[in-house]
Design a protein around this motif. Structure first.
Motif, PDB file in Angstrom:
ATOM      1  N   ALA A 104      56.391  76.666  44.867  1.00 47.48           N
ATOM      2  CA  ALA A 104      55.689  75.479  45.364  1.00 47.48           C
ATOM      3  C   ALA A 104      56.643  74.559  46.120  1.00 47.48           C
ATOM      4  CB  ALA A 104      55.038  74.732  44.203  1.00 47.48           C
ATOM      5  N   MET A 105      57.866  74.405  45.609  1.00 48.10           N
ATOM      6  CA  MET A 105      58.846  73.578  46.296  1.00 48.10           C
ATOM      7  C   MET A 105      59.257  74.207  47.627  1.00 48.10           C
ATOM      8  SD  MET A 105      59.073  71.006  44.354  1.00 48.10           S
ATOM      9  CE  MET A 105      60.414  70.212  45.234  1.00 48.10           C
ATOM     10  N   SER A 107      57.468  76.242  49.396  1.00 49.56           N
ATOM     11  CA  SER A 107      56.325  76.145  50.298  1.00 49.56           C
ATOM     12  C   SER A 107      56.238  74.765  50.945  1.00 49.56           C
ATOM     13  CB  SER A 107      55.032  76.442  49.535  1.00 49.56           C
ATOM     14  OG  SER A 107      53.900  76.285  50.365  1.00 49.56           O
ATOM     15  N   SER A 108      56.596  73.725  50.191  1.00 49.51           N
ATOM     16  CA  SER A 108      56.554  72.374  50.757  1.00 49.51           C
ATOM     17  C   SER A 108      57.577  72.192  51.869  1.00 49.51           C
ATOM     18  CB  SER A 108      56.790  71.341  49.650  1.00 49.51           C
ATOM     19  OG  SER A 108      58.096  71.460  49.113  1.00 49.51           O
ATOM     20  N   THR A 111      55.667  73.597  55.002  1.00 51.00           N
ATOM     21  CA  THR A 111      54.329  73.115  55.330  1.00 51.00           C
ATOM     22  C   THR A 111      54.373  72.227  56.570  1.00 51.00           C
ATOM     23  OG1 THR A 111      53.634  73.190  53.021  1.00 51.00           O
ATOM     24  CG2 THR A 111      52.357  71.801  54.506  1.00 51.00           C
ATOM     25  N   VAL A 114      48.851  69.444  56.472  1.00 48.90           N
ATOM     26  CA  VAL A 114      48.296  69.177  55.147  1.00 48.90           C
ATOM     27  C   VAL A 114      47.613  67.815  55.167  1.00 48.90           C
ATOM     28  CG1 VAL A 114      50.447  68.130  54.311  1.00 48.90           C
ATOM     29  CG2 VAL A 114      48.810  69.079  52.676  1.00 48.90           C
ATOM     30  N   SER A 116      46.565  64.932  52.413  1.00 47.57           N
ATOM     31  CA  SER A 116      46.761  64.516  51.025  1.00 47.57           C
ATOM     32  C   SER A 116      46.072  63.176  50.785  1.00 47.57           C
ATOM     33  CB  SER A 116      48.258  64.401  50.696  1.00 47.57           C
ATOM     34  OG  SER A 116      48.909  63.528  51.598  1.00 47.57           O
ATOM     35  N   GLN A 357      51.021  77.259  46.157  1.00 45.14           N
ATOM     36  CA  GLN A 357      51.182  76.011  46.898  1.00 45.14           C
ATOM     37  C   GLN A 357      50.964  74.827  45.971  1.00 45.14           C
ATOM     38  OE1 GLN A 357      48.325  76.652  50.141  1.00 45.14           O
ATOM     39  NE2 GLN A 357      50.023  76.809  51.571  1.00 45.14           N
ATOM     40  N   LEU A 358      51.634  73.733  46.278  1.00 45.39           N
ATOM     41  CA  LEU A 358      51.502  72.517  45.485  1.00 45.39           C
ATOM     42  C   LEU A 358      50.117  71.927  45.695  1.00 45.39           C
ATOM     43  CD1 LEU A 358      53.006  70.449  43.664  1.00 45.39           C
ATOM     44  CD2 LEU A 358      53.635  69.245  45.763  1.00 45.39           C
ATOM     45  N   LYS A 359      49.372  71.745  44.596  1.00 45.90           N
ATOM     46  CA  LYS A 359      48.012  71.219  44.680  1.00 45.90           C
ATOM     47  C   LYS A 359      47.910  69.755  44.296  1.00 45.90           C
ATOM     48  CE  LYS A 359      44.890  73.321  45.527  1.00 45.90           C
ATOM     49  NZ  LYS A 359      44.237  73.569  46.843  1.00 45.90           N
ATOM     50  N   PHE A 382      46.710  67.658  47.346  1.00 45.22           N
ATOM     51  CA  PHE A 382      47.071  68.209  48.649  1.00 45.22           C
ATOM     52  C   PHE A 382      46.090  69.321  49.022  1.00 45.22           C
ATOM     53  CE2 PHE A 382      50.779  66.771  46.320  1.00 45.22           C
ATOM     54  CZ  PHE A 382      51.374  65.889  47.218  1.00 45.22           C
ATOM     55  N   TYR A 384      45.624  72.160  52.012  1.00 44.12           N
ATOM     56  CA  TYR A 384      46.254  72.815  53.154  1.00 44.12           C
ATOM     57  C   TYR A 384      45.226  73.483  54.062  1.00 44.12           C
ATOM     58  CZ  TYR A 384      50.199  72.161  50.034  1.00 44.12           C
ATOM     59  OH  TYR A 384      51.132  71.601  49.188  1.00 44.12           O
TER      60      TYR A 384
END
Length: 413
Positions: A104-105, A107-108, A111, A114, A116, A357-359, A382, A384
């Motif tokens: 997740a980190m 992926s950020s 990115t 996005v 948010s 992915q960070l949600k 978040f 995407y």
């Protein structure tokens, strides 16, 4: 008499001939119903048909059927083993909490688009509070953030929320627009004037009122210049020293955004030193099907060790060399190891179980100012799969000149 004797006496051959029915009578007898549904009787005077013997090729059919059965069993077993391996891989490797957080980190870092949204709550102490609703859109290199601010301040009754919008063009310029600022500032000014006029003598009250009206009139004239209008700010307008830093910062931003080598080096450095680690004994409820994890910020200083190792490895990359060029070697000095966890914030994240992915992100922090605590809570989600167009304002005024005019002669004594 002779004829009777002749007819009454028969030879054995004649008796045999008489007891046997003629052949023609056998062929005229109709078969019974039971015989019509069964195999007709074989003719004794015809040879056996050659087709009554099974063909030679039929003798190899059973082995072929057995071979196909064996192949099917083997294939099914392989498929079953692969399915079991996939399930085990999913649950014990792909669903490993630390791997999910690390992915997740990473992926950020990559990115670019996005949307948010969330809320920031700030307890300012003494009954003062700020609730901020946030919506942010990123379409690299551009970004847009809209914040709706609800203020609760002792002694001041706010009638409307402040709406603050910030747009970054990705080229070093930032555009700011504030709505309903005029109402809030005017109310604060009235409160200050009222407090200062409380000690005035009754005979001076008309003068206090006249001064208040003059101040509010001047404020209205100044606030009208910024109310609901776009203001542009860039470091090159703040002086040469700021311009140099801004140019360098923009080059760093461009490296991260456009240079794949830089991103790969950054990702590799983080994967080798994943300082964002999962707190093993924390229980976090899932959110919208995404499992949640609490980040271990204490862990006896292990996070600081990993962060130090990450920063050291980053210093030798293309990005790290550019950062040193802009800000010097001291920028890579990290804080000392954390020895106390009393004031550390609580950070929780939720990660999509499939894409990693960070949600969602939740931060709860508590500071201390003497006997007065300051609490801060932020909760963001978040998405995407969404994107929005970001328009750069074309009619913005210069923020520096507007602030100079606004603060040049303060109407409040």
């Amino acid at each position: 008499m002779d004829d009777k004797g002749t007819n009454s006496k028969k030879t054995p051959a004649d008796k045999a001939t008489a007891s046997t029915p003629p052949a023609a009578s056998q062929s005229t007898v109709a078969p019974s119903s039971s015989q019509s549904t069964t195999t007709p009787p074989a003719q004794a005077d015809q040879p056996a048909s050659p087709t009554s013997q099974p063909p030679i090729m039929n003798s190899v059919v059973p082995p072929k059927k057995k071979t196909g059965l064996i192949v099917g069993i083997v294939t099914g077993s392989v498929v079953l083993l692969l399915a079991i391996a996939a399930v085990l891989l999913y649950f014990f490797w792909w669903q490993d909490p630390q791997r999910m957080v690390t992915d997740a980190m990473v992926s950020s870092f990559q990115t670019k688009k996005v949307v948010s949204s969330g809320k920031l709550v700030m307890d300012l102490g003494s009954g003062n509070r700020a609730d901020i609703k946030i919506k942010a859109v990123a379409d690299s290199p551009k970004s847009k953030t809209e914040a709706t601010i609800t203020l609760a301040i002792n002694g001041i009754e706010t009638q409307q929320d402040i709406v603050l919008t910030v747009v970054a063009d990705g080229k070093g310029a930032v555009y700011i627009k504030g709505e309903h600022l005029k109402d809030i500032v005017r109310q604060m000014a009235e409160t200050i004037i009222k407090d200062r006029g409380q000690g005035a003598l009754p005979d001076a009250q008309p003068t206090v009122i006249r001064i208040r009206d003059q101040i509010l009139k001047q404020l209205d004239e100044k606030l009208n210049k910024i109310e609901g209008k776009w203001l542009k700010v860039s470091f090159d307008e703040l002086g040469a020293s700021y311009a140099d830093k801004d140019t360098c910062s923009q080059e760093i931003f461009d490296l991260i955004n456009a240079d794949q080598q830089v991103r790969s080096e950054l990702i590799n450095a983080y994967r080798k030193n994943s300082f964002v680690t999962v707190k093993k004994d924390a229980k976090v409820e899932p959110r919208d099907g995404a499992p949640g994890f609490e980040i271990d910020l204490a862990s006896d200083g292990k996070m600081s060790d990993k962060l130090r190792a990450f920063v050291d490895s980053l210093g030798d990359t293309k990005l790290g060399k550019k950062i040193k060029e802009c800000y010097g070697d001291k920028v890579f000095n990290t804080a000392n190891k954390t020895t106390s966890s009393k004031r550390l914030p609580t950070i929780r994240i939720w990660v999509d179980p499939w894409s990693h992915q960070l949600k969602a992100l939740e931060i709860k922090a508590r500071g201390s100012d003497g006997d007065k605590d300051r609490d801060l809570t932020m909760d963001m989600t978040f998405d995407y799969s969404k994107s929005e167009q970001i328009d750069i304002p074309s009619d913005a005024d210069n923020l520096k000149s507007v602030l100079r005019d606004f603060t040049g002669s303060s109407p409040i004594p």
